[in-house]
Design a protein around this motif. Structure first.
Motif, short mmCIF file in Angstrom:
data_model
loop_
_atom_site.label_atom_id
_atom_site.label_comp_id
_atom_site.label_asym_id
_atom_site.label_seq_id
_atom_site.Cartn_x
_atom_site.Cartn_y
_atom_site.Cartn_z
N GLY A 252 0.73 -1.11 -0.09
CA GLY A 252 0.10 -0.13 -0.12
C GLY A 252 0.89 1.33 0.09
N ASN A 253 0.18 2.37 0.29
CA ASN A 253 0.84 3.73 0.20
C ASN A 253 1.67 3.83 1.69
OD1 ASN A 253 1.51 6.32 0.39
ND2 ASN A 253 -0.55 7.09 -0.23
N VAL A 254 2.96 3.48 1.53
CA VAL A 254 3.59 3.55 2.80
C VAL A 254 3.98 4.96 3.25
CG1 VAL A 254 4.99 1.34 2.27
CG2 VAL A 254 5.77 3.64 1.55
N SER A 255 3.73 5.92 2.56
CA SER A 255 3.88 7.19 2.80
C SER A 255 3.00 7.76 4.08
CB SER A 255 3.76 8.16 1.75
OG SER A 255 2.62 8.37 1.28
N LYS A 256 1.82 6.83 4.05
CA LYS A 256 0.71 6.95 5.01
C LYS A 256 0.98 6.14 6.29
CE LYS A 256 -1.32 9.98 2.37
NZ LYS A 256 -1.24 11.29 2.34
N GLN A 257 2.03 5.41 6.23
CA GLN A 257 2.11 4.36 7.34
C GLN A 257 3.09 4.83 8.33
OE1 GLN A 257 2.76 0.56 5.30
NE2 GLN A 257 1.42 0.98 4.20
N SER A 258 3.11 4.42 9.56
CA SER A 258 4.29 4.72 10.50
C SER A 258 5.48 4.08 10.11
CB SER A 258 3.88 4.29 11.75
OG SER A 258 3.77 2.69 12.05
N GLY A 259 6.72 4.98 10.52
CA GLY A 259 7.93 4.42 10.35
C GLY A 259 8.28 4.83 8.75
N TYR A 260 7.87 5.71 8.01
CA TYR A 260 7.99 6.00 6.79
C TYR A 260 8.92 6.88 6.57
CZ TYR A 260 7.64 8.47 2.21
OH TYR A 260 8.12 8.89 0.87
N SER A 261 10.03 6.87 5.71
CA SER A 261 11.01 7.97 5.51
C SER A 261 11.10 8.06 3.79
CB SER A 261 12.46 7.29 5.61
OG SER A 261 12.60 7.14 7.18
N SER A 262 11.30 9.32 3.51
CA SER A 262 11.35 10.07 2.30
C SER A 262 12.01 8.93 1.33
CB SER A 262 11.67 11.45 2.36
OG SER A 262 13.26 11.33 2.64
N TYR A 263 12.91 8.45 1.69
CA TYR A 263 13.91 7.38 0.79
C TYR A 263 12.93 6.35 0.49
CZ TYR A 263 15.28 4.99 5.01
OH TYR A 263 15.43 4.42 6.37
N MET A 264 11.93 6.11 0.99
CA MET A 264 10.83 4.80 0.57
C MET A 264 9.66 5.58 -0.45
SD MET A 264 10.17 3.42 4.39
CE MET A 264 11.50 3.00 5.59
N GLY A 265 9.86 6.77 -0.90
CA GLY A 265 8.92 7.20 -1.80
C GLY A 265 9.17 6.91 -2.99
N LEU A 266 8.04 7.35 -3.90
CA LEU A 266 7.85 6.99 -5.35
C LEU A 266 9.30 7.33 -6.01
CD1 LEU A 266 4.25 8.42 -6.17
CD2 LEU A 266 5.04 6.10 -5.51
N ALA A 267 9.50 6.67 -7.01
CA ALA A 267 10.78 6.77 -8.01
C ALA A 267 10.65 7.83 -8.87
CB ALA A 267 11.18 5.23 -8.55
N THR A 268 11.10 9.14 -8.34
CA THR A 268 11.32 10.22 -9.05
C THR A 268 12.52 10.74 -9.13
OG1 THR A 268 10.30 11.63 -7.46
CG2 THR A 268 8.53 10.41 -9.01
N GLY A 269 12.67 12.13 -9.97
CA GLY A 269 14.05 12.47 -9.90
C GLY A 269 15.20 11.72 -9.98
N ALA A 270 16.16 11.84 -8.88
CA ALA A 270 17.35 10.98 -9.02
C ALA A 270 17.08 9.70 -8.89
CB ALA A 270 18.26 11.62 -8.01
N ASN A 271 15.96 9.20 -8.43
CA ASN A 271 15.66 7.84 -8.37
C ASN A 271 14.79 7.31 -9.40
OD1 ASN A 271 17.16 7.48 -5.86
ND2 ASN A 271 15.26 8.26 -4.62
#
Length: 330
Positions: A254-273
């Protein structure tokens, strides 16, 4: 000539890639955690050894490049494509730009007593010197990943688009399991060293990482590839360890950005990633990601291991990450 050589090297060592899961049923295990299935060649006991001779203008040295594939030796400068059903690629690559052949070696086959071989990923400075023309250093991290590199690298534009990210995969594992060892550089900060200008400081220690994405993909009428992020596991290793065996890391759905323990490096693959894949027309295009609900059935998997976490040209010389026995847990 100086600009061409600098761009050749920068293109060659820039990045990490991604992709697939071909499982080896004969190596299944059943544990208290569930069924554990090896990724093909994920015990890293078989390696193809390439002997590549660089151009005379660079000194004409013969370099040894290791690829995760059926045991063989190549004594030529042939472009490499995944061999023998292996889904793995490495950051050991060859470039041919403007008639110049250059290599990068940052992944090694290493003997692991009692366990055959393992993969050693190492962050180093790749040096390029031509008397009177160029004398540069580029920081290169070691990476292994499931996917394909478009070798030989022949251009300098958008190097991440040379990495084909992902193959078909429709399962929902609950964790990834592997053995690992970490040796950090000991430096308090990282550097960014591209070969253009002086090295700059990047705050924060350098950490090896493991990145796993499960995606549900589709292609629109214009050939764009879209993906819902179904599952995520990103872990950074912030301390030295001896060998840690059978380490398990939970895949979150699911959308881990809404879950506890989320860090920005877990986000969607955009930009440098940003990740790329080849569409049905044979063109490499960026994968346009959005969050899924977590209930979707995946169509692709992305998996990579890196000796440095900061992306192209960023890291600390000496960071080392050993990986062995990569499996998925169901």
């Amino acid at each position: 000539m100086k600009t061409i050589l600098t761009l050749t090297l920068a293109t060659l060592v820039c990045g990490s890639g991604v992709c697939a899961d071909r499982l080896t049923p004969r190596q299944n295990e059943t544990t208290q955690s569930g069924t554990v299935r090896y990724i093909a060649f994920g015990n890293f006991d078989k390696w193809l050894v390439r002997k590549v001779t660089e151009s005379g203008v660079l000194g004409g040295e013969t370099k040894t490049l290791y690829e995760i594939a059926p045991t063989a030796t190549w004594n030529n400068n042939n472009a490499y494509k995944n061999q023998g059903g292996s889904p793995w690629a490495t950051s050991n690559v060859m470039a041919k730009v403007a008639g110049i052949t250059k290599t990068n070696v940052s992944v090694y086959r290493e003997q692991r007593p009692g366990h055959g071989y393992c993969a050693k990923l190492y962050t180093h400075l790749e040096h390029c010197k031509v008397i009177g023309l160029v004398n540069i250093d580029v920081l290169a991290a070691g990476s292994i990943y499931l996917g394909e590199t478009q070798e030989p690298i022949t251009g300098t534009k958008n190097p991440m688009a040379k990495l084909n990210a992902g193959i078909k995969f429709n399962k929902r594992p609950k964790a990834i399991c592997f053995d690992y060892k970490v040796q950090l550089s000991g430096k308090p900060n990282r550097v960014k060293q591209t070969g253009f200008g002086k090295a700059s400081t990047v705050n924060g220690i350098d950490m090896p990482d493991c990145v796993l994405y499960l995606q549900q993909r589709w292609e629109d009428s214009k050939g764009n590839i879209h993906a819902k992020r179904v599952g995520t596991m990103v872990h950074r290793f912030n301390k030295n360890t001896g060998w840690v065996n059978n380490a398990q890391f939970t895949i979150r759905y699911g959308n881990v950005s809404k879950q506890s323990g989320y860090s920005s490096y877990m986000g969607l693959a955009t930009g440098a990633n940003q990740k790329y894949a080849r569409n049905s027309k044979g063109k490499m295009v960026p994968i346009i990601e959005e969050w899924g609900t977590g209930d979707e059935t995946p169509t692709h998997i992305i998996l990579q291991f890196d000796s440095s976490h900061g992306g192209a040209y960023v890291g600390s010389v000496g960071n080392t990450f050993w990986v062995d026995n990569v499996r998925l847990v169901y």
